[in-house]
Design a protein around this motif. Structure first.
Motif, PDB file in Angstrom:
ATOM      1  N   MET A   1      -2.079   2.089  -6.477  1.00 42.29           N
ATOM      2  CA  MET A   1      -0.694   2.251  -6.163  1.00 42.29           C
ATOM      3  C   MET A   1       0.166   3.063  -7.195  1.00 42.29           C
ATOM      4  SD  MET A   1       0.461  -0.734  -3.836  1.00 42.29           S
ATOM      5  CE  MET A   1       0.328  -2.235  -5.115  1.00 42.29           C
TER       6      MET A   1
ATOM      7  N   ASP B   1       0.771  -1.040  -0.006  1.00 44.00           N
ATOM      8  CA  ASP B   1      -0.085   0.021   0.186  1.00 44.00           C
ATOM      9  C   ASP B   1       0.799   1.227   0.051  1.00 44.00           C
ATOM     10  OD1 ASP B   1      -1.651   2.198   1.164  1.00 44.00           O
ATOM     11  OD2 ASP B   1      -3.265   0.604   0.860  1.00 44.00           O
ATOM     12  N   ASP B   2       0.440   2.064  -0.707  1.00 47.68           N
ATOM     13  CA  ASP B   2       1.443   3.335  -0.608  1.00 47.68           C
ATOM     14  C   ASP B   2       1.466   4.261   0.308  1.00 47.68           C
ATOM     15  OD1 ASP B   2      -1.125   3.909  -1.819  1.00 47.68           O
ATOM     16  OD2 ASP B   2      -0.379   5.812  -2.764  1.00 47.68           O
TER      17      ASP B   2
ATOM     18  N   ALA C   1       5.497  -0.140  -1.414  1.00 44.85           N
ATOM     19  CA  ALA C   1       4.663   1.179  -1.743  1.00 44.85           C
ATOM     20  C   ALA C   1       4.156   1.406  -2.772  1.00 44.85           C
ATOM     21  CB  ALA C   1       5.663   2.404  -1.115  1.00 44.85           C
ATOM     22  N   ASP C   2       4.443   0.429  -3.794  1.00 46.05           N
ATOM     23  CA  ASP C   2       4.037   0.725  -5.015  1.00 46.05           C
ATOM     24  C   ASP C   2       4.077  -0.726  -5.864  1.00 46.05           C
ATOM     25  OD1 ASP C   2       6.559  -0.038  -7.066  1.00 46.05           O
ATOM     26  OD2 ASP C   2       7.074   1.619  -5.527  1.00 46.05           O
TER      27      ASP C   2
END
Length: 231
Positions: free
Chosen positions: A68, A19-20, A45-46
């Motif tokens: 994302m 999850d970003d 994060a991506d």
């Protein structure tokens, strides 16, 4: 293609969390930490980083946010299912992202969990997907079904689902209801006092009778037909 994931000797479910938003990851990680049977082995994060982490760690489950940067969760899900077939994929969703569920199904996601959902529901969903089951958070299922059509369209979908499930035997409907609630074959077997091999046979028969190719689509039909009590 990467070979399927090896079984973990400690029996815990290994999880990749992507999850970003840092705070969202921290909150979900804290929730899952309450379950000693689930271990977050990697974070991303991506979408691109999520795919790389899946290749390295080969987790039991990849829990992916739909939106994302670099590559979205749906793109990451498709690549993970292709390159790391031993990793099951569950999507983190919000009510505003229902339109993505059809594509998520197409790329092989088997779980749909609300970011702001019940913590126990989140843990149950991760465990269900890791065990080979389909899991639709009940609130997600209700909302998806409502968004599929209003008024007569919705009623016609309910009628169609009931017509399809009416063709099943009583036992097959029992199995479908439990499948829709997110239970694994082993859990269904325990609930119905059957051996797991018999349940596998019932599940295959149900999927064939309903004309669907996976447990998630069968679960949606179970919800539409009113077989799942939480729906």
């Amino acid at each position: 293609m990467t070979e399927p994931r090896a079984e973990r000797s400690d029996g815990r479910v290994s999880l990749l969390l992507a999850d970003d938003e840092v705070m969202v990851r921290a909150g979900i990680r804290a929730v899952l930490a309450a379950d000693p049977g689930i271990e977050v082995v990697a974070e991303a994060a991506d979408g691109r980083a999520a795919v790389e982490a899946a290749r390295v760690h080969r987790p039991d489950v990849a829990l992916l946010d739909i939106r994302m940067p670099v590559a979205d969760g749906l793109t990451a899900a498709e690549e993970i299912r292709s390159e790391v077939p031993g990793t099951a994929v569950a999507m983190l969703t919000t009510f505003s992202e229902d339109a993505y569920i059809a594509r998520a199904l197409a790329v092989g996601a088997t779980g749909f969990l609300l970011k702001s959902g019940d913590p126990y529901e989140l843990m149950a969903g991760v465990r269900a997907v890791a065990g080979g089951a389909a899991f639709l958070a009940p609130t997600v299922a209700r909302h998806v079904i409502a968004e599929l059509g209003g008024g007569g369209v919705r009623l016609s979908r309910q009628a169609a689902a009931r017509a399809r499930t009416d063709r099943l035997s009583d036992r097959e409907r029992e199995v479908l209801a439990l499948l829709g609630a997110g239970l694994t074959n082993a859990e269904i077997a325990w609930r119905l006092d059957l051996v797991e091999g018999t349940v596998k046979g019932y599940v295959s028969a149900v999927l064939e009778a309903l004309g669907v190719g996976n447990r998630v689509r069968a679960a949606i039909i179970a919800y539409e037909a009113g077989l799942v009590r939480d729906a």
